[in-house]
Design an enzyme around this catalytic site. Sequence first.
Site, short mmCIF file in Angstrom:
data_model
loop_
_atom_site.label_atom_id
_atom_site.label_comp_id
_atom_site.label_asym_id
_atom_site.label_seq_id
_atom_site.Cartn_x
_atom_site.Cartn_y
_atom_site.Cartn_z
N CYS A 52 -0.99 -26.69 22.50
CA CYS A 52 -1.41 -25.82 21.35
C CYS A 52 -2.53 -26.50 20.82
O CYS A 52 -3.51 -26.88 21.40
CB CYS A 52 -0.26 -25.69 20.36
SG CYS A 52 -0.33 -24.36 19.26
N THR A 53 -2.71 -26.57 19.56
CA THR A 53 -4.17 -26.96 18.67
C THR A 53 -4.47 -28.28 18.66
O THR A 53 -5.16 -28.87 18.05
CB THR A 53 -4.13 -26.44 17.25
OG1 THR A 53 -3.05 -26.94 16.56
CG2 THR A 53 -4.39 -24.76 17.46
#
Length: 194
Positions: free
Chosen positions: A103-104
């Site tokens: 993800c981030t």
Amino acid sequence: MKIAFVLFDGLTFLDFAGFYDVINRLNFFEQTKGTTWETCAMTDQVTDESGLTLKVDRVKPDLAEYDLVFIPGGMGTRKLRYDEAFIGWLKQAEGVPLKVSVCTGSLLLGAAGFLSGKKATTHPYTYDLLQPYVAEVIQSRIVRDGNVITAGGVATSIDLGIYVVGLLAGEEAAANVKLQIDYPYEMQGAIEYE
């Protein structure tokens, strides 16, 4: 093998837990028996986006001690990528053989300079935020470019764990883990660059 799970306030718990639950099974296989791991952070506990508090094993250890560093994502990454103390600590992982994010978490790898000249991915909603840190954003679930592996959104953490088990312990081990966790899905969108 020694693994560091780098945690922080505002992480998405499933990003961490999905990968963690799969990767700690490396000890079931002969070729990766003896794998150890520690949760690491800048403080002795962190709180996820929903208010769940986790106590960590080590506060600001030297990340150069590890063989694999894993970074989850979460809303906390948006501000943390500009936090000089955190990014300075993360930069200790420069020589670590395998750097992994979901993800981030890739924004933090990028802010530390680990994605410079590389192809990488992140949550589909944040491709634009990743762009300044990479040679190219790849719109896929898992991207391996050399010794850096990045993965897409939250649920991809489980696929990522299975992918890394396959990389380290072999495809038979990865298939075994899928049976252990009753995971019926076939991995999609894993792209490798060297």
